[in-house]
Design an enzyme around this catalytic site. Structure first.
Site, PDB file in Angstrom:
ATOM      1  N   GLY A  32      -4.451  -4.435  -3.937  1.00 14.56           N
ATOM      2  CA  GLY A  32      -5.503  -3.565  -4.036  1.00 14.56           C
ATOM      3  C   GLY A  32      -4.828  -2.321  -4.545  1.00 14.56           C
ATOM      4  O   GLY A  32      -4.115  -1.608  -3.526  1.00 14.56           O
ATOM      5  N   HIS A  33      -4.810  -2.106  -5.815  1.00 11.49           N
ATOM      6  CA  HIS A  33      -3.905  -0.827  -6.426  1.00 11.49           C
ATOM      7  C   HIS A  33      -4.965   0.300  -6.758  1.00 11.49           C
ATOM      8  O   HIS A  33      -5.908   0.082  -7.423  1.00 11.49           O
ATOM      9  CB  HIS A  33      -3.019  -1.306  -7.455  1.00 11.49           C
ATOM     10  CG  HIS A  33      -1.874  -2.171  -6.985  1.00 11.49           C
ATOM     11  ND1 HIS A  33      -1.190  -2.979  -7.810  1.00 11.49           N
ATOM     12  CD2 HIS A  33      -1.701  -2.964  -5.888  1.00 11.49           C
ATOM     13  CE1 HIS A  33      -0.165  -3.643  -7.260  1.00 11.49           C
ATOM     14  NE2 HIS A  33      -0.479  -3.717  -6.126  1.00 11.49           N
ATOM     15  N   LYS A  93       1.713   1.927  -5.077  1.00 13.37           N
ATOM     16  CA  LYS A  93       2.230   1.598  -6.484  1.00 13.37           C
ATOM     17  C   LYS A  93       1.420   1.715  -7.688  1.00 13.37           C
ATOM     18  O   LYS A  93       2.232   2.238  -8.540  1.00 13.37           O
ATOM     19  CB  LYS A  93       2.659   0.114  -6.259  1.00 13.37           C
ATOM     20  CG  LYS A  93       3.509  -0.152  -5.046  1.00 13.37           C
ATOM     21  CD  LYS A  93       3.767  -1.767  -4.727  1.00 13.37           C
ATOM     22  CE  LYS A  93       2.575  -2.471  -4.137  1.00 13.37           C
ATOM     23  NZ  LYS A  93       2.058  -2.064  -2.958  1.00 13.37           N
ATOM     24  N   GLN A  95       2.023  -6.140  -3.163  1.00  8.64           N
ATOM     25  CA  GLN A  95       2.561  -6.124  -1.754  1.00  8.64           C
ATOM     26  C   GLN A  95       3.931  -5.172  -1.714  1.00  8.64           C
ATOM     27  O   GLN A  95       4.310  -4.382  -2.273  1.00  8.64           O
ATOM     28  CB  GLN A  95       2.702  -7.507  -1.410  1.00  8.64           C
ATOM     29  CG  GLN A  95       1.524  -8.440  -1.058  1.00  8.64           C
ATOM     30  CD  GLN A  95       0.653  -8.727  -2.420  1.00  8.64           C
ATOM     31  OE1 GLN A  95       1.258  -9.376  -3.272  1.00  8.64           O
ATOM     32  NE2 GLN A  95      -0.416  -8.552  -2.714  1.00  8.64           N
ATOM     33  N   ASP A 117       0.796  -1.336   0.043  1.00 14.63           N
ATOM     34  CA  ASP A 117       0.043   0.059  -0.124  1.00 14.63           C
ATOM     35  C   ASP A 117       0.755   1.305  -0.061  1.00 14.63           C
ATOM     36  O   ASP A 117       0.283   2.224   0.533  1.00 14.63           O
ATOM     37  CB  ASP A 117      -1.128   0.017   1.119  1.00 14.63           C
ATOM     38  CG  ASP A 117      -2.079  -1.265   1.268  1.00 14.63           C
ATOM     39  OD1 ASP A 117      -2.290  -1.547   0.034  1.00 14.63           O
ATOM     40  OD2 ASP A 117      -2.426  -1.583   2.089  1.00 14.63           O
TER      41      ASP A 117
HETATM   42  P1  GDP Z   1      -0.771   0.222  -3.722  1.00 16.32           P
HETATM   43  O1  GDP Z   1      -1.237  -1.112  -3.012  1.00 16.32           O
HETATM   44  O2  GDP Z   1       0.783   0.337  -3.571  1.00 16.32           O
HETATM   45  O3  GDP Z   1      -0.956   0.387  -4.932  1.00 16.32           O
HETATM   46  O4  GDP Z   1      -1.656   1.482  -2.807  1.00 16.32           O
HETATM   47  P2  GDP Z   1      -2.977   1.544  -2.213  1.00 16.32           P
HETATM   48  O5  GDP Z   1      -3.698   1.971  -3.613  1.00 16.32           O
HETATM   49  O6  GDP Z   1      -3.511   0.119  -1.506  1.00 16.32           O
HETATM   50  O7  GDP Z   1      -3.003   2.607  -1.274  1.00 16.32           O
HETATM   51  C1  GDP Z   1      -2.456   4.003  -1.572  1.00 16.32           C
HETATM   52  C2  GDP Z   1      -3.604   4.910  -1.337  1.00 16.32           C
HETATM   53  O8  GDP Z   1      -3.003   6.259  -1.040  1.00 16.32           O
HETATM   54  C3  GDP Z   1      -4.530   5.011  -2.341  1.00 16.32           C
HETATM   55  O9  GDP Z   1      -5.807   5.348  -1.742  1.00 16.32           O
HETATM   56  C4  GDP Z   1      -4.149   5.960  -3.206  1.00 16.32           C
HETATM   57  O10 GDP Z   1      -4.991   6.686  -4.070  1.00 16.32           O
HETATM   58  C5  GDP Z   1      -3.448   7.056  -2.244  1.00 16.32           C
HETATM   59  N1  GDP Z   1      -2.439   7.676  -2.574  1.00 16.32           N
HETATM   60  C6  GDP Z   1      -1.290   7.328  -3.529  1.00 16.32           C
HETATM   61  N2  GDP Z   1      -0.207   8.303  -3.612  1.00 16.32           N
HETATM   62  C7  GDP Z   1      -0.602   9.224  -2.589  1.00 16.32           C
HETATM   63  C8  GDP Z   1      -0.086  10.561  -2.305  1.00 16.32           C
HETATM   64  O11 GDP Z   1       0.991  10.978  -2.527  1.00 16.32           O
HETATM   65  N3  GDP Z   1      -0.680  11.387  -1.258  1.00 16.32           N
HETATM   66  C9  GDP Z   1      -2.002  10.816  -0.762  1.00 16.32           C
HETATM   67  N4  GDP Z   1      -2.470  11.659   0.074  1.00 16.32           N
HETATM   68  N5  GDP Z   1      -2.733   9.692  -1.150  1.00 16.32           N
HETATM   69  C10 GDP Z   1      -1.890   8.927  -2.111  1.00 16.32           C
HETATM   70  P1  IMO Z   2      -0.839  -3.976  -2.230  1.00 16.14           P
HETATM   71  O1  IMO Z   2      -0.328  -4.981  -3.372  1.00 16.14           O
HETATM   72  C1  IMO Z   2      -0.716  -4.539   2.093  1.00 16.14           C
HETATM   73  C2  IMO Z   2      -0.776  -8.587   3.906  1.00 16.14           C
HETATM   74  C3  IMO Z   2      -1.995  -9.077   4.521  1.00 16.14           C
HETATM   75  C4  IMO Z   2      -1.297 -10.080   5.522  1.00 16.14           C
HETATM   76  C5  IMO Z   2      -0.190 -10.802   4.802  1.00 16.14           C
HETATM   77  C6  IMO Z   2      -0.550 -11.938   4.091  1.00 16.14           C
HETATM   78  O2  IMO Z   2      -2.140  -3.515  -2.299  1.00 16.14           O
HETATM   79  O3  IMO Z   2       0.495  -3.430  -1.756  1.00 16.14           O
HETATM   80  P2  IMO Z   2      -2.140 -12.726   2.299  1.00 16.14           P
HETATM   81  O4  IMO Z   2      -3.452 -12.601   1.903  1.00 16.14           O
HETATM   82  O5  IMO Z   2      -1.346 -12.178   1.112  1.00 16.14           O
HETATM   83  O6  IMO Z   2      -1.782 -14.127   2.320  1.00 16.14           O
HETATM   84  O7  IMO Z   2      -1.607 -11.889   3.586  1.00 16.14           O
HETATM   85  O8  IMO Z   2       0.214  -9.645   3.898  1.00 16.14           O
HETATM   86  N1  IMO Z   2      -1.038  -8.208   2.542  1.00 16.14           N
HETATM   87  C7  IMO Z   2      -0.848  -6.954   2.170  1.00 16.14           C
HETATM   88  N2  IMO Z   2      -0.783  -5.631   2.821  1.00 16.14           N
HETATM   89  N3  IMO Z   2      -0.670  -4.508   0.837  1.00 16.14           N
HETATM   90  C8  IMO Z   2      -1.183  -5.438   0.321  1.00 16.14           C
HETATM   91  O9  IMO Z   2      -1.069  -5.700  -1.339  1.00 16.14           O
HETATM   92  C9  IMO Z   2      -1.265  -6.862   0.735  1.00 16.14           C
HETATM   93  N4  IMO Z   2      -1.227  -7.991   0.358  1.00 16.14           N
HETATM   94  C10 IMO Z   2      -1.292  -8.822   1.468  1.00 16.14           C
HETATM   95  O10 IMO Z   2      -2.657  -8.195   5.350  1.00 16.14           O
HETATM   96  O11 IMO Z   2      -0.651  -9.329   6.539  1.00 16.14           O
HETATM   97 MG    MG Z   3      -2.882  -1.849  -1.631  1.00 20.55          MG
END
Ligand code: GDP
Ligand code: IMO
Ligand code: MG
Length: 481
Positions: free
Chosen positions: A79-80, A55, A267, A52
């Protein structure tokens, strides 16, 4: 037709007149006419922390210059998020390049829940995006029994605090079956007799495990005939829609014809099965090496390209396990403020994320494991207006200073962070910063960013100051290096 001169590719390629200026020409050591593309052809995006990190936002930003975006590991635990002009897309399996209409590939290192994939494609179609997705025939299928087993095993482990807080998507059990050589691969769905044979071997074992070890009543998820009908049907859909590929060959051919590939890690490094905080990890390799094993592209090719580490400017964590820089006890209000401001609730599960200060030993470990050529630091806007900003610069362990993470999670839990304090920065119009560029960032934020880049001995490629594509300050586009 020219022989391509690039280690690991070794195919002939035609280069169009329009593209000719993108190549340098020379004779290779066998005297063949050879060409090498001047611009880098592969960019690998890797999470540097605990997932998270944002990416999706960078894949979307740089995906503009890619022809193909390929996931190399993980499944719908990811979850991207991509935000384009205020429109938000949450992607679990469809590679984030879809929003830019790029071909998406799910490599052999992925585990694929085909129901989720089809649902996600349908939802995107309803929103006017028609993603072109190809799935490796070598990728493994998440079966319904994997999801059930993920849940019951987590419950069983929770008594001894060994549960990882998984996303419940069946990720671990599917990779377990892959390593145990009893998995079902996407290619198996295309051949009814192979599918039948595989299911007849594995399903009774899973049933016995659920019933005899975990003592639960099982249903259709553990019924060979039901599963056969469903997955043979899915195989037909995959065939009709020409969705499966020999991913290594497909991607190699793309490179051979001068296409740019962006590898989208899911991840993050500290939840990598090998380099993370085992056992509180996911079951795959998000680290850059995974881009080679998870797609069938040689490591020399990945290494010739760019590897960009994505960093969140603080820590967030959705799972269990230790977290030395976690904001807890008297710092809980601070964690609440960051959580609210950064919307730190899991994309996949909606769980509130745990919050901590940036952990530099964790990042130095990530730099070593991935060999970043550059970094992107996100969420700089979220830290605005805090009274003070801290960074875990090093650890103290047994009276000694440590600059990186110890190899065992138990020892990591014993590490005491040694903090550095940074001057805060004000809240500003972040969309203006996104437009005006680096020099318009508050100077204290610049000092924070430059500290991170210097500690990791790498270059800052981008800074996230908000979720939208327009809210990213780009210093370097890795495809232009
Ligand atoms: P990922 O799994 O690495 O793609 O990240 P996620 O989408 O799960 O979580 C990142 C969250 O932060 C999402 O809601 C993005 O829209 C948001 N986000 C990404 N970059 C920024 C930033 O620079 N500032 C803020 N406030 N939110 C961001
Ligand atoms: P993105 O791609 C954050 C964490 C879970 C748990 C561990 C194992 O959005 O960054 P799993 O279901 O993979 O067997 O869970 O890894 N986890 C993540 N945490 N971002 C993710 O993906 C994750 N995918 C798995 O919370 O601790
Ligand atoms: Mg994510």
């Amino acid at each position: 037709m020219f022989r391509w001169h690039s280690p690991g590719i070794g195919v002939s390629a035609t280069i169009s007149d329009a593209d000719i200026e993108s190549y340098v020409w020379f004779k290779d050591r066998n005297g063949f006419e050879a060409a090498q593309r001047i611009a880098c052809m592969s960019v690998t995006i890797v999470g540097s922390q605990l997932g998270d990190e944002g990416k999706g936002a960078l894949v979307d930003l740089w995906g503009g210059e890619a022809d193909v975006v390929s996931r190399y590991q993980g499944g719908d635990n990811a979850g991207h998020t991509v935000v384009e002009n205020g429109e938000e897309y949450k992607l679990s399996l469809v590679p984030s390049g879809a929003i830019r209409n790029k071909i998406g590939v799910l490599g052999n290192g992925c585990v694929v829940n085909l129901d989720t994939l089809f649902d996600e494609i349908d939802t995107l179609r309803d929103r006017g995006i028609d993603p072109e997705v190809r799935i490796a025939r070598r990728a493994h299928v998440i079966m319904p029994y994997h999801r059930v087993l993920d849940g019951i095993e987590e419950d069983a482990k929770s008594d001894s605090d060994l549960d990882a807080g998984t996303t419940g998507r069946g990720i671990g059990p599917t990779y377990e079956d892959k390593a145990g050589r009893r998995g079902i691969r996407v290619g198996d769905l295309l051949d009814r007799s192979t599918l039948r044979e595989r299911l007849e071997y594995v399903v009774p074992q899973k049933r016995a495990l659920a019933e005899k070890v975990f003592d639960i009543d099982v249903g259709a998820q553990f019924d060979t005939d039901v599963l056969f009908d469903k997955y043979a049907g899915i195989g037909e859909r995959l065939r009709e829609e020409s969705m499966t590929v020999n991913a290594g060959k497909f991607l190699n051919d793309c490179l051979g014809s001068g296409k740019n590939i962006l590898f989208e890690g899911a991840q993050g490094t500290s939840i990598d099965i090998d380099h993370g905080i085992y056992p509180y990890v996911t079951s795959s390799n998000p680290t850059a090496g995974g881009a080679a094993t998870g797609t069938g592209i040689g490591p020399t090719v990945i290494g010739q390209g760019e590897v960009v580490g994505i960093i969140k400017s603080y820590l967030s964590r959705v799972g269990t396990g230790p977290l030395p820089t976690e904001l807890i006890d008297q710092d809980e209000p601070l964690a609440d403020a960051i959580r609210e401001r950064g919307s730190e609730f899991g994309t996949v599960t909606g769980r509130p994320r745990r919050i901590g200060w940036l952990d530099m030993p964790m990042l130095r470990h990530a730099q070593r494991a991935n060999g970043f050529t550059g970094i992107a630091v996100n969420h700089i806007d979220v830290l605005a207006e805090l009274e003070t900003i801290k960074v875990g610069h090093s650890y103290e362990l047994d009276g000694e200073t440590r600059m990186t993470m110890p190899a065992t999670t138990e020892r990591w839990n014993e590490c005491e962070p040694v903090y550095r304090t940074f001057d805060p920065w004000p809240d500003v119009s972040w969309s203006d910063v996104g437009e005006a560029g680096y020099s318009s960032l508050p100077s204290n934020a610049q000092a924070y960013l430059e500290y991170i880049a210097a500690e990791l001995d790498t270059s800052l490629y981008a800074i996230g100051v908000g979720p939208d594509r327009a809210d990213t300050v780009e210093l370097t586009n890795p495809f232009d290096r």
